[in-house]
Motif scaffolding. Structure first.
Motif, PDB file in Angstrom:
ATOM      1  N   ALA A  25     -68.246 -39.445 -62.818  1.00 58.86           N
ATOM      2  CA  ALA A  25     -68.896 -40.718 -62.525  1.00 58.86           C
ATOM      3  C   ALA A  25     -67.906 -41.720 -61.941  1.00 58.86           C
ATOM      4  N   LEU A  26     -66.681 -41.744 -62.490  1.00 58.57           N
ATOM      5  CA  LEU A  26     -65.662 -42.663 -61.987  1.00 58.57           C
ATOM      6  C   LEU A  26     -65.261 -42.312 -60.556  1.00 58.57           C
ATOM      7  N   LEU A  27     -65.004 -41.035 -60.295  1.00 56.85           N
ATOM      8  CA  LEU A  27     -64.617 -40.618 -58.950  1.00 56.85           C
ATOM      9  C   LEU A  27     -65.735 -40.850 -57.946  1.00 56.85           C
ATOM     10  N   ASN A  28     -66.968 -40.571 -58.359  1.00 55.42           N
ATOM     11  CA  ASN A  28     -68.101 -40.750 -57.459  1.00 55.42           C
ATOM     12  C   ASN A  28     -68.301 -42.212 -57.101  1.00 55.42           C
ATOM     13  N   ALA A  29     -67.848 -43.099 -57.958  1.00 58.04           N
ATOM     14  CA  ALA A  29     -67.975 -44.535 -57.684  1.00 58.04           C
ATOM     15  C   ALA A  29     -66.807 -45.083 -56.874  1.00 58.04           C
ATOM     16  N   THR A  30     -65.615 -44.561 -57.120  1.00 56.95           N
ATOM     17  CA  THR A  30     -64.427 -45.132 -56.488  1.00 56.95           C
ATOM     18  C   THR A  30     -63.877 -44.309 -55.337  1.00 56.95           C
ATOM     19  N   SER A  31     -64.329 -43.060 -55.208  1.00 55.23           N
ATOM     20  CA  SER A  31     -63.786 -42.164 -54.180  1.00 55.23           C
ATOM     21  C   SER A  31     -64.896 -41.268 -53.634  1.00 55.23           C
ATOM     22  N   GLN A  32     -66.009 -41.870 -53.291  1.00 52.72           N
ATOM     23  CA  GLN A  32     -67.189 -41.100 -52.891  1.00 52.72           C
ATOM     24  C   GLN A  32     -66.890 -40.124 -51.761  1.00 52.72           C
ATOM     25  N   GLY A  33     -67.623 -39.011 -51.721  1.00 53.50           N
ATOM     26  CA  GLY A  33     -67.433 -38.003 -50.693  1.00 53.50           C
ATOM     27  C   GLY A  33     -67.972 -38.430 -49.336  1.00 53.50           C
ATOM     28  N   LEU A  34     -67.923 -37.511 -48.378  1.00 56.93           N
ATOM     29  CA  LEU A  34     -68.471 -37.812 -47.050  1.00 56.93           C
ATOM     30  C   LEU A  34     -69.898 -38.299 -47.153  1.00 56.93           C
ATOM     31  N   GLN A  54     -81.506 -37.502 -53.907  1.00 54.98           N
ATOM     32  CA  GLN A  54     -81.642 -37.237 -52.478  1.00 54.98           C
ATOM     33  C   GLN A  54     -80.334 -37.550 -51.750  1.00 54.98           C
ATOM     34  N   ILE A  55     -80.116 -36.878 -50.615  1.00 61.90           N
ATOM     35  CA  ILE A  55     -78.894 -37.092 -49.838  1.00 61.90           C
ATOM     36  C   ILE A  55     -78.819 -38.537 -49.354  1.00 61.90           C
ATOM     37  N   ASP A  56     -77.638 -39.141 -49.497  1.00 61.04           N
ATOM     38  CA  ASP A  56     -77.404 -40.524 -49.093  1.00 61.04           C
ATOM     39  C   ASP A  56     -76.064 -40.595 -48.364  1.00 61.04           C
ATOM     40  N   THR A  57     -75.810 -41.724 -47.751  1.00 64.67           N
ATOM     41  CA  THR A  57     -74.531 -41.914 -47.073  1.00 64.67           C
ATOM     42  C   THR A  57     -73.399 -41.999 -48.089  1.00 64.67           C
ATOM     43  N   GLY A  58     -72.183 -41.811 -47.610  1.00 66.23           N
ATOM     44  CA  GLY A  58     -70.994 -41.944 -48.434  1.00 66.23           C
ATOM     45  C   GLY A  58     -69.902 -42.537 -47.565  1.00 66.23           C
ATOM     46  N   LEU A  59     -68.743 -41.880 -47.516  1.00 64.70           N
ATOM     47  CA  LEU A  59     -67.695 -42.327 -46.597  1.00 64.70           C
ATOM     48  C   LEU A  59     -68.179 -42.205 -45.154  1.00 64.70           C
ATOM     49  N   THR A  95     -75.481 -29.684 -35.206  1.00 68.34           N
ATOM     50  CA  THR A  95     -75.770 -29.125 -33.891  1.00 68.34           C
ATOM     51  C   THR A  95     -76.957 -28.172 -33.954  1.00 68.34           C
ATOM     52  N   ALA A  96     -77.542 -27.912 -32.796  1.00 65.71           N
ATOM     53  CA  ALA A  96     -78.765 -27.110 -32.723  1.00 65.71           C
ATOM     54  C   ALA A  96     -78.601 -25.718 -33.313  1.00 65.71           C
ATOM     55  N   ASP A  97     -77.409 -25.140 -33.200  1.00 71.07           N
ATOM     56  CA  ASP A  97     -77.208 -23.792 -33.750  1.00 71.07           C
ATOM     57  C   ASP A  97     -76.912 -23.798 -35.251  1.00 71.07           C
ATOM     58  N   GLY A  98     -76.850 -24.997 -35.864  1.00 75.90           N
ATOM     59  CA  GLY A  98     -76.626 -25.106 -37.296  1.00 75.90           C
ATOM     60  C   GLY A  98     -75.218 -24.772 -37.743  1.00 75.90           C
ATOM     61  N   ARG A  99     -74.283 -24.660 -36.802  1.00 80.56           N
ATOM     62  CA  ARG A  99     -72.928 -24.224 -37.159  1.00 80.56           C
ATOM     63  C   ARG A  99     -71.901 -25.350 -37.131  1.00 80.56           C
ATOM     64  N   SER A 100     -72.308 -26.540 -36.735  1.00 77.90           N
ATOM     65  CA  SER A 100     -71.349 -27.637 -36.654  1.00 77.90           C
ATOM     66  C   SER A 100     -71.943 -28.900 -37.277  1.00 77.90           C
ATOM     67  N   TYR A 101     -71.241 -29.434 -38.290  1.00 78.13           N
ATOM     68  CA  TYR A 101     -71.628 -30.694 -38.936  1.00 78.13           C
ATOM     69  C   TYR A 101     -70.588 -31.736 -38.528  1.00 78.13           C
ATOM     70  N   ILE A 102     -71.041 -32.779 -37.871  1.00 79.76           N
ATOM     71  CA  ILE A 102     -70.135 -33.806 -37.358  1.00 79.76           C
ATOM     72  C   ILE A 102     -70.411 -35.113 -38.101  1.00 79.76           C
ATOM     73  N   PHE A 103     -69.379 -35.664 -38.750  1.00 82.26           N
ATOM     74  CA  PHE A 103     -69.500 -36.861 -39.577  1.00 82.26           C
ATOM     75  C   PHE A 103     -68.713 -38.012 -38.958  1.00 82.26           C
ATOM     76  N   ARG A 104     -69.343 -39.184 -38.866  1.00 83.68           N
ATOM     77  CA  ARG A 104     -68.663 -40.386 -38.398  1.00 83.68           C
ATOM     78  C   ARG A 104     -68.360 -41.264 -39.610  1.00 83.68           C
ATOM     79  N   LEU A 105     -67.071 -41.549 -39.832  1.00 82.64           N
ATOM     80  CA  LEU A 105     -66.656 -42.317 -41.001  1.00 82.64           C
ATOM     81  C   LEU A 105     -66.955 -43.795 -40.822  1.00 82.64           C
ATOM     82  N   ARG A 106     -67.330 -44.435 -41.918  1.00 82.53           N
ATOM     83  CA  ARG A 106     -67.521 -45.886 -41.897  1.00 82.53           C
ATOM     84  C   ARG A 106     -66.173 -46.589 -41.902  1.00 82.53           C
TER      85      ARG A 106
END
Length: 509
Positions: free
Chosen positions: A69-78, A86-91, A98-109
């Motif tokens: 709980a502490l890590l999830n609050a102070t050092s949240q994942g991507l 449900q899935i929510d934003t993080g870092l 991508t269309a082929d399902g093989r690439s996940y691209i994350f833009r950091l806040r």
């Protein structure tokens, strides 16, 4: 179960009606509200079952509830889970698949580490790679077999490239154990400071706010803060009962008897309907346990309904399949039900006893089985019922600790994503399980297969092989429970058993 506590709190309410003490009551109520013990404008107080260690790191293995709980609050994942599971934003505040399902691209806040340095993608990518490194003890290290590379594309963009598509990837990345912590330093969305044994968490001010001073003031509002303490199950429930905690998190089957004896109202109990694995893994295939027919006989002998009823919680359900009945990736295949499922308990025990008697009739003995369960009241209850069922077929057993040498050991894990292969991977060729090479080869083939139909067939075949091999005795669904006051309208039951602290604040009254 009583719906209220038999004990009365010594606060302003309990003094009302005593005319000569009204003035004292008013002063007492004012004092309590001023120090934030019971006032709704003070920090939300959460008691987590388990130790709280600010230096805890996912690299070192499974986290206690308090540390997660502490890590999830102070050092949240991507990314993260919200209060509904449900899935929510993080870092990352945006991502693309991508269309082929093989690439996940994350833009950091826009974010800064707690020491003031700006978070950059290369550091984040290195942290994620370290979690999956061979020497890592990360609890999900083996659940990312599809990952090919994790790399920074720019200062603010990360790509996770897969060898084959994995639609359930986001659910794994959202787990608290995937927190982005940099050598003990987090980025948010909350910051922590120590107050005695507790940690006071407050929101990190928005770095893009037009008025930084106003953002800082809003973040320091006591009503936006959370006081987190890690403690024993009885200590957590005592805090809740006496008004020093608004909620308790981290309950399991092993600690449920503490809730029953606490006399906290049943209406305050929150039970998460989680799929997963709860049962006994065969650790050593020696002697009687070396034969798959014998191992299956032990599974037949256990009266699951009777065992679950002993805990008095209707939400807790028995389970007889290796794979959970819920959350099957790609819509299937359905979990395999054992052939003995249609027989009643008495018939199953008679069948199991014939197997035991046949073993002994050939002059072979059965050493008492060492069964590792948690050394908590629930663990002792669980063992007592299992031991009685095994004794009924002529097999003696003894209870040992979870870290002791054992023949059977309890697995109690929530399914972290919707991948139908998760349970099969968990029960095959791990440190605390037996290893069947035929089943493992089928699991590996299914993992690498991009054809949905073929993959489903291989999942079914692998499950059938494991079921015949009988490396695991399923007992029930995992049990996860919390306790919430009326103030915590954000602490809601969900299928991931996720109750992030920053979302408790969002829904607090």
């Amino acid at each position: 179960m009583p719906s209220h506590s038999p004990y009365r709190k010594t606060n302003a309410t309990s003094w009302q009606g005593r005319g000569h003490r009204i003035g004292v009551a008013a002063l007492l109520a004012f004092a309590l509200a001023s120090c934030g013990l019971f006032g709704d404008r003070g920090p939300v107080k959460i008691a987590a079952i388990g130790p709280l260690n600010a230096a805890a790191n996912p690299l070192n293995g499974e986290l206690s509830t308090a540390n997660a709980a502490l890590l999830n609050a102070t050092s949240q994942g991507l990314i993260s889970y919200d209060g509904e599971g449900q899935i929510d934003t993080g870092l990352a505040d945006r991502w693309t698949v991508t269309a082929d399902g093989r690439s996940y691209i994350f833009r950091l806040r826009e974010a800064k580490w707690a020491d003031g340095r700006k978070v950059n993608a290369e550091e984040v990518a290195a942290i994620l790679r370290s979690y999956l490194a061979p020497r890592s003890r990360h609890m999900f290290k083996d659940d990312f077999p599809e990952i090919e590379t994790i790399k920074a594309m720019t200062d603010t963009v990360i790509e996770i490239r897969l060898e084959v598509p994995q639609p359930a990837m986001l659910e794994l990345l959202a787990q608290p154990s995937m927190a982005i912590v940099n050598k003990g330093i987090g980025w948010g969305p909350m910051r922590a400071r120590r107050i005695g044994r507790a940690r006071l968490l407050s929101p990190v001010p928005d770095p893009l706010a037009e008025d930084p001073e106003a953002a800082e003031a809003a973040a320091n509002d006591p009503a936006a803060s959370i006081e987190l303490v890690g403690t024993s199950p009885e200590g957590a429930l005592a805090r809740f009962k006496n008004g020093y905690a608004d909620g308790v998190i981290g309950g399991r089957f092993s600690t449920l008897p503490y809730f029953v004896s606490s006399n906290v109202g049943r209406s305050r109990l929150v039970v998460d309907p989680v799929p997963g694995l709860f049962g006994l893994s065969i650790v050593k295939a020696d002697g009687f346990l070396a034969i798959d027919t014998n191992r299956e006989a032990l599974s037949r002998a256990i009266r699951r309904d009777r065992l679950i009823e002993a805990f008095g919680l209707t939400e807790w359900q028995p389970q007889i399949s290796l794979r959970p009945a819920l959350y099957a990736r790609d819509g299937g295949p359905a979990p395999l039900v054992p052939a003995w499922a249609d027989y009643d308990d008495a018939s199953r025990q008679a069948q199991a006893k014939r197997v035991v008697d046949a073993w002994r009739s050939s002059g072979r003995e059965i050493a008492p089985l060492r069964i590792a369960v948690p050394n908590w009241p629930g663990g002792r209850i669980l063992f007592a019922y299992i031991a009685a069922d095994l004794a009924a077929i002529g097999v003696e057993s003894q209870r040992v600790g979870m870290n002791d040498a054992a023949d059977l050991k309890l697995i109690d894990e929530v399914m972290p994503n919707d991948d139908a292969l998760w349970a099969l991977r968990r029960l095959s060729c791990r440190r605390d399980t037996l290893c069947n090479r035929e089943a493992q080869n089928l699991i590996d083939q299914a993992t690498a297969n991009i054809d949905i139909g073929q993959r489903a067939q291989q999942v079914g075949e692998a499950e059938a092989v494991l079921a015949r091999y009988a490396p695991f005795i399923p007992l029930a669904t995992p049990l996860r429970w919390s306790v919430a006051s009326q103030r915590l309208t954000g602490l809601r039951a969900n299928g991931r058993a996720q109750h992030p602290l920053n979302h408790l604040i969002a829904r607090a009254n």
